[in-house]
Design a protein around this motif. Structure first.
Motif, PDB file in Angstrom:
ATOM      1  N   GLY A   1      39.002 -31.766   7.946  1.00 41.24           N
ATOM      2  CA  GLY A   1      37.902 -32.544   9.123  1.00 41.24           C
ATOM      3  C   GLY A   1      37.776 -31.509   9.974  1.00 41.24           C
ATOM      4  N   ALA A   2      37.451 -30.297   9.657  1.00 41.15           N
ATOM      5  CA  ALA A   2      37.163 -29.504  11.018  1.00 41.15           C
ATOM      6  C   ALA A   2      35.867 -29.732  11.893  1.00 41.15           C
ATOM      7  N   ILE A   3      34.761 -30.343  10.907  1.00 37.13           N
ATOM      8  CA  ILE A   3      33.564 -30.535  11.433  1.00 37.13           C
ATOM      9  C   ILE A   3      33.100 -32.080  11.481  1.00 37.13           C
ATOM     10  N   GLY A   4      34.157 -32.846  11.174  1.00 43.57           N
ATOM     11  CA  GLY A   4      34.110 -34.243  10.979  1.00 43.57           C
ATOM     12  C   GLY A   4      33.442 -34.549   9.607  1.00 43.57           C
TER      13      GLY A   4
ATOM     14  N   TYR B   1      26.168 -29.286   8.091  1.00 42.39           N
ATOM     15  CA  TYR B   1      26.377 -30.095   9.543  1.00 42.39           C
ATOM     16  C   TYR B   1      27.160 -31.106   9.536  1.00 42.39           C
ATOM     17  N   GLY B   2      28.141 -31.139  10.479  1.00 45.26           N
ATOM     18  CA  GLY B   2      28.912 -32.575  10.599  1.00 45.26           C
ATOM     19  C   GLY B   2      28.913 -33.104  11.975  1.00 45.26           C
ATOM     20  N   GLU B   3      29.513 -34.421  11.787  1.00 46.64           N
ATOM     21  CA  GLU B   3      29.417 -35.082  13.254  1.00 46.64           C
ATOM     22  C   GLU B   3      29.920 -34.085  14.208  1.00 46.64           C
ATOM     23  N   CYS B   4      30.930 -33.309  14.237  1.00 49.55           N
ATOM     24  CA  CYS B   4      31.286 -32.433  15.292  1.00 49.55           C
ATOM     25  C   CYS B   4      31.419 -31.026  14.900  1.00 49.55           C
ATOM     26  N   GLY B   5      30.619 -30.434  14.226  1.00 52.30           N
ATOM     27  CA  GLY B   5      30.868 -29.210  13.921  1.00 52.30           C
ATOM     28  C   GLY B   5      29.835 -28.644  12.944  1.00 52.30           C
ATOM     29  N   THR B   6      29.623 -27.321  12.789  1.00 57.18           N
ATOM     30  CA  THR B   6      28.951 -26.872  11.732  1.00 57.18           C
ATOM     31  C   THR B   6      29.537 -25.564  10.958  1.00 57.18           C
ATOM     32  N   ILE B   7      29.048 -25.370   9.746  1.00 59.65           N
ATOM     33  CA  ILE B   7      29.850 -24.246   8.884  1.00 59.65           C
ATOM     34  C   ILE B   7      28.598 -23.515   8.161  1.00 59.65           C
ATOM     35  N   TRP B   8      28.394 -22.270   8.524  1.00 56.18           N
ATOM     36  CA  TRP B   8      27.454 -21.297   7.769  1.00 56.18           C
ATOM     37  C   TRP B   8      28.282 -20.604   6.814  1.00 56.18           C
ATOM     38  N   LEU B   9      27.861 -20.156   5.535  1.00 61.08           N
ATOM     39  CA  LEU B   9      28.113 -19.342   4.701  1.00 61.08           C
ATOM     40  C   LEU B   9      27.075 -18.240   4.278  1.00 61.08           C
ATOM     41  N   ARG B  10      27.116 -17.199   4.404  1.00 61.76           N
ATOM     42  CA  ARG B  10      26.347 -16.144   3.984  1.00 61.76           C
ATOM     43  C   ARG B  10      25.002 -15.880   4.795  1.00 61.76           C
ATOM     44  N   SER B  11      25.272 -16.088   6.328  1.00 60.54           N
ATOM     45  CA  SER B  11      24.046 -16.175   7.119  1.00 60.54           C
ATOM     46  C   SER B  11      24.154 -14.779   7.940  1.00 60.54           C
ATOM     47  N   GLU B  12      23.340 -14.877   8.882  1.00 59.15           N
ATOM     48  CA  GLU B  12      23.467 -13.606   9.832  1.00 59.15           C
ATOM     49  C   GLU B  12      24.466 -13.530  10.484  1.00 59.15           C
ATOM     50  N   ARG B  13      25.279 -14.689  10.611  1.00 58.13           N
ATOM     51  CA  ARG B  13      26.551 -14.445  11.118  1.00 58.13           C
ATOM     52  C   ARG B  13      27.831 -13.926  10.552  1.00 58.13           C
ATOM     53  N   GLY B  14      27.317 -13.672   9.183  1.00 58.54           N
ATOM     54  CA  GLY B  14      28.324 -13.207   8.245  1.00 58.54           C
ATOM     55  C   GLY B  14      28.653 -14.088   7.013  1.00 58.54           C
TER      56      GLY B  14
ATOM     57  N   LEU C   1      30.643 -42.024   9.606  1.00 61.46           N
ATOM     58  CA  LEU C   1      29.853 -41.281  10.716  1.00 61.46           C
ATOM     59  C   LEU C   1      30.567 -41.926  11.977  1.00 61.46           C
ATOM     60  N   GLY C   2      31.311 -42.930  11.859  1.00 59.01           N
ATOM     61  CA  GLY C   2      32.040 -43.255  13.255  1.00 59.01           C
ATOM     62  C   GLY C   2      30.931 -44.255  14.202  1.00 59.01           C
ATOM     63  N   THR C   3      29.860 -44.804  13.470  1.00 59.39           N
ATOM     64  CA  THR C   3      28.714 -45.287  14.234  1.00 59.39           C
ATOM     65  C   THR C   3      29.356 -46.916  14.474  1.00 59.39           C
ATOM     66  N   GLY C   4      30.353 -47.211  13.946  1.00 64.66           N
ATOM     67  CA  GLY C   4      30.717 -48.545  14.089  1.00 64.66           C
ATOM     68  C   GLY C   4      31.739 -48.873  13.028  1.00 64.66           C
ATOM     69  N   ALA C   5      32.591 -50.074  13.235  1.00 63.32           N
ATOM     70  CA  ALA C   5      33.553 -50.487  12.093  1.00 63.32           C
ATOM     71  C   ALA C   5      32.762 -50.797  10.791  1.00 63.32           C
ATOM     72  N   GLY C   6      33.460 -49.885   9.863  1.00 62.50           N
ATOM     73  CA  GLY C   6      32.809 -50.175   8.501  1.00 62.50           C
ATOM     74  C   GLY C   6      31.577 -49.587   8.004  1.00 62.50           C
ATOM     75  N   GLU C   7      31.117 -48.998   9.088  1.00 64.17           N
ATOM     76  CA  GLU C   7      29.418 -48.330   8.645  1.00 64.17           C
ATOM     77  C   GLU C   7      29.928 -46.933   8.062  1.00 64.17           C
ATOM     78  N   THR C   8      29.096 -46.729   7.153  1.00 60.24           N
ATOM     79  CA  THR C   8      28.969 -45.433   6.304  1.00 60.24           C
ATOM     80  C   THR C   8      27.808 -44.984   6.053  1.00 60.24           C
ATOM     81  N   MET C   9      27.719 -43.707   5.946  1.00 63.04           N
ATOM     82  CA  MET C   9      26.394 -43.067   5.276  1.00 63.04           C
ATOM     83  C   MET C   9      26.613 -41.878   4.409  1.00 63.04           C
ATOM     84  N   ALA C  10      26.022 -41.804   3.390  1.00 64.05           N
ATOM     85  CA  ALA C  10      26.146 -40.726   2.316  1.00 64.05           C
ATOM     86  C   ALA C  10      25.121 -39.375   3.120  1.00 64.05           C
ATOM     87  N   PRO C  11      25.887 -38.285   2.788  1.00 60.50           N
ATOM     88  CA  PRO C  11      25.164 -37.082   3.310  1.00 60.50           C
ATOM     89  C   PRO C  11      23.802 -36.822   2.588  1.00 60.50           C
ATOM     90  N   ILE C  12      22.731 -36.194   3.090  1.00 61.86           N
ATOM     91  CA  ILE C  12      21.692 -35.801   2.607  1.00 61.86           C
ATOM     92  C   ILE C  12      21.610 -34.324   2.260  1.00 61.86           C
TER      93      ILE C  12
END
Length: 359
Positions: free
Chosen positions: A147-150, A273-286, A241-252
């Motif tokens: 749950g590092a990026i929610g 891209y998560g609710e509270c963070g970001t993970i990049w793989l094989r990007s200019e950041r490494g 997404l934590g937008t309200g009790a019982g509300e959910t949404m699938a990723p795109i």
């Protein structure tokens, strides 16, 4: 009845001596506990040179010889896509465990026939998705599970290279039915579904942007299968997404596939891209970078990754599964699911990009 190994030293035959053969041979060598009995390849000069580099004593230009040997427990099928089904069906009938290069086959129906043959023969069937075993992918999956990026909102995937210049079969739809989607896109589809769950629906466009290709031997060949594709995915697993009790949404997700980019990317690029963070793989950041304030403060974190020989983790895992069935993965079923996505991309593109369900 399941076919068991003859000894703790796994006897393997490699069928195919092309571009990907060194990955498998190097991975087997670094994993250990295996003896490569035979390499089968059409070009015997090339096959013998490959065998000499890896200390393999026997070669053949007939892949069927691998199936006749009692000291071969398993075969790795690393031949052109359109040959996978014939060889896999024969290997299953001969009681050999199978690791087949992606894509498993060129259609859902062919994948289903291979799976049924392996189940009927009691042999293990795995599909080679090498990118799963990279350290950065393993760590990214662990971060998501923790749950590092929610909850994940979206994923962007790029599979882009200059494309193969060593064979004309890559550009023939009779041998590679879906072009770049079969050759590169299946990697991204596999990682996306392995990380986020099944893809539910697809909207896609494909194109042939370079109608001819010059191969390294000087030949100019026609391109009759897509070399560029862009797909939009809807995932079937809802993330809160934590937008309200019982509300959910699938990723795109979005997925760019190309084998005409002069520079391209380093095997793949993935952005999560998560609710509270970001993970990049094989990007200019490494190879792996993540921004997760709840875990590492309000700065990008670039962890030091373990360095292991290419293919070691993958082949060690495969061999462990052959020795202990409880450690086997479900890559065949997952590859079948991936081919359903590939066919959905084709259906959508053939209909002008309309969104279609993954069947």
């Amino acid at each position: 009845m399941e076919h068991r190994l003859s000894s703790s030293l796994v006897g393997v035959a490699l069928i195919g001596a092309g571009f990907i053969a060194e990955y498998h041979l190097g991975g087997l060598a670094s994993a250990g506990g295996v003896s490569v009995r035979l390499i089968a390849g059409r070009n015997q000069d090339k096959t013998r040179q490959l065998a000499a580099r890896f200390g393999v004593h026997e070669t053949s230009d007939d892949w069927r010889r691998a199936l006749d040997r009692a000291d071969v427990d398993a075969v790795i099928i690393a031949t052109p896509d359109h040959t996978h089904e014939e060889i896999a069906l024969a290997a299953a009938a001969a009681g050999k465990h199978i690791l087949v290069q992606k894509p498993m086959a060129g259609s859902v129906a062919a994948c289903e026939r291979i799976i049924q043959a392996a189940q009927s023969a009691g042999v293990d069937l795995q599909v080679s998705f090498m990118h799963r075993y990279f350290e950065e992918v393993q760590q990214a999956r662990e971060l998501l599970a923790a749950g590092a990026i929610g909850p994940v909102h979206s994923i962007r995937i790029r599979n882009a290279t200059p494309g193969p210049d060593w064979g004309d079969w890559f550009f023939d739809p009779a041998r590679v039915a879906h072009g770049v989607v079969d050759q590169l896109g299946v990697h991204g589809i596999d990682l996306a579904t392995w990380i986020l769950g099944p893809i539910r629906d697809v909207s896609a466009r494909v194109a042939i942007q370079l109608p001819t290709r010059r191969l390294r031997d000087g030949r100019v060949v026609p391109v009759n299968a897509p070399d560029t594709a862009i797909a939009s995915y809807g995932f079937g697993i809802a993330a809160s997404l934590g937008t309200g009790a019982g509300e959910t949404m699938a990723p795109i997700g979005s997925h760019e596939m190309s084998m005409i980019e002069a520079q391209g990317c380093d095997r793949f690029r993935i952005e999560l891209y998560g609710e509270c963070g970001t993970i990049w793989l094989r990007s200019e950041r490494g190879r792996l970078a993540f921004w997760a304030p709840q875990v590492h403060g309000a700065q990008w974190h670039v962890p030091v990754l373990e360095e292991a020989p290419l293919g070691q983790r993958h082949h060690a895992h495969w061999l462990a599964g052959l020795r202990d069935g409880r450690r086997r993965e479900e890559t065949a079923a997952q590859a079948l699911g991936g081919m359903r996505v590939v066919e959905a991309i084709h259906r959508s593109a053939s209909s002008g990009g309309v969104r279609v369900a993954v069947l």
